[in-house]
Design an enzyme around this catalytic site. Structure first.
Site, PDB file in Angstrom:
ATOM      1  N   GLY A 134     -30.425  37.156  79.473  1.00  0.00           N
ATOM      2  CA  GLY A 134     -30.269  37.824  78.199  1.00  0.00           C
ATOM      3  C   GLY A 134     -29.181  37.539  77.462  1.00  0.00           C
ATOM      4  O   GLY A 134     -28.090  37.124  77.791  1.00  0.00           O
ATOM      5  N   CYS A 135     -28.940  37.844  75.911  1.00  0.00           N
ATOM      6  CA  CYS A 135     -27.844  37.245  75.126  1.00  0.00           C
ATOM      7  C   CYS A 135     -26.646  38.094  75.609  1.00  0.00           C
ATOM      8  O   CYS A 135     -25.588  37.651  75.615  1.00  0.00           O
ATOM      9  CB  CYS A 135     -28.158  37.388  73.922  1.00  0.00           C
ATOM     10  N   TYR A 136     -26.824  39.517  75.446  1.00  0.00           N
ATOM     11  CA  TYR A 136     -25.457  40.293  75.802  1.00  0.00           C
ATOM     12  C   TYR A 136     -25.184  39.812  77.376  1.00  0.00           C
ATOM     13  O   TYR A 136     -24.010  40.009  77.495  1.00  0.00           O
ATOM     14  CB  TYR A 136     -26.079  41.900  75.817  1.00  0.00           C
TER      15      TYR A 136
END
Length: 316
Positions: A134-136
């Site tokens: 995921g980006c986060y």
């Protein structure tokens, strides 16, 4: 001329799909074989993505049809919960393309390689089923990973993302009117990225996400409690050693700004600040959620899977 590698993309209408199309269109080895989108079925890809110059049209392919395409690589850029049907169809058809899944569906599956190259590259060899982080989660791990083994108690991470991270389906989190002059908190405990990062780092992480009015880019502030006092020079040396030679991770002395990484393919980590007793460290990590947080990282993983230079086709 080197042989071309055929690539199919499912979920081509979304923001990440569009970024990946632009990257693949300029790649010296990968070639788009199909792009699937229910909403744009039949429309010319070049009418929506000027970076692509061919005659390809969007198609609306279900799992069985995708499995029958015979591509070398398949990217699933779909919402969470939708990848399993495509993977099952591939297994039933005995099709074995390299699959990169951008959703969270396989990030907790030991049979899938977790593809954050700067941290998991050593385990990438031979992987044909790759779960894109995921980006986060990418921003968090880049901020925290160099201090593994020196952490005491849970690490707190305060994250702020541009509203493109909420996707294209209308919601409060991607509504510019509701976000104007606002910072919108959500999923303040138990977020899936919290579990993802805690699992990957082997250390508990507490994550508090927010959405801001800007379109793209993540800023992540990590609060790390340490088992022993540290100096700033020691910390900085540790991060520089961890990311030495990494073309897509830059270690900065000052805290990075999200406006400096928006539209860029790398991440920046910096702003190293210690409490007076040296036992609390604050680190800031920034990246573009659509690029290093998704499409760029997917291309890194694809390059590795096919034995190509990891940054081939990625402007650095």
């Amino acid at each position: 001329m080197a042989e071309r590698i055929s690539l199919g993309l499912v979920g081509a209408r979304g923001y990440v799909g569009a970024e990946l199309i632009r990257l693949v269109a300029a790649h010296p080895r990968f070639e788009l074989a199909f792009v699937s989108s229910r909403e744009r079925d039949g429309q010319r890809l070049a009418d929506h993505e000027p970076a692509y110059a061919g005659d390809l049209r969007y198609t609306n392919l279900g799992p069985e049809a995708v499995a029958a395409q015979g591509v070398d690589a398949l990217v699933l850029a779909l919402p969470n919960g939708m990848a399993a049907g495509f993977c099952a169809a591939l297994d039933w058809a005995a099709a074995d393309p390299v699959v990169v899944d951008l959703s969270a569906d396989y990030r907790f599956d030991e049979a899938w390689h977790y593809g954050l190259p700067e941290l998991t590259r050593a385990r990438a060899a031979g992987a044909r089923r790759i779960s894109n982080p995921g980006c986060y989660a990418t921003a968090m791990q880049l901020a925290v990973a160099p201090m593994r083994g020196l952490l005491a108690g849970p690490t707190q991470c305060f994250g702020v993302s541009g509203y493109s991270g909420a996707g294209t389906s209308p919601s409060d989190k991607n509504n510019p009117e509701k976000l104007r002059d606002n910072l919108m908190p959500y999923s303040l405990v138990g977020h899936i990225h919290e579990r993802e990062v805690s699992r990957q780092l082997g250390h508990p992480v507490e994550f508090m996400p927010h959405v801001a009015p800007h379109f793209r880019g993540i800023t992540l502030t990590a609060n790390l409690h340490l088992t022993a006092p540290a100096t700033r020079d020691e910390v900085l040396a540790r991060y520089r050693a961890a990311y030495a030679g990494e073309p897509l991770v830059s270690v900065r002395d000052e805290a990075p700004w999200v406006s400096h990484v928006a539209g860029r393919h790398g991440a920046e980590v910096g702003g190293f600040t210690l409490s007076e007793d040296g036992r609390r460290l604050v680190v800031v990590s920034t990246l573009d959620n659509l690029l290093k947080g998704a499409a760029t990282q997917a291309l890194q993983n694809l390059n590795l899977a096919f034995g190509l230079p990891e940054t081939m086709g990625i402007p650095t």
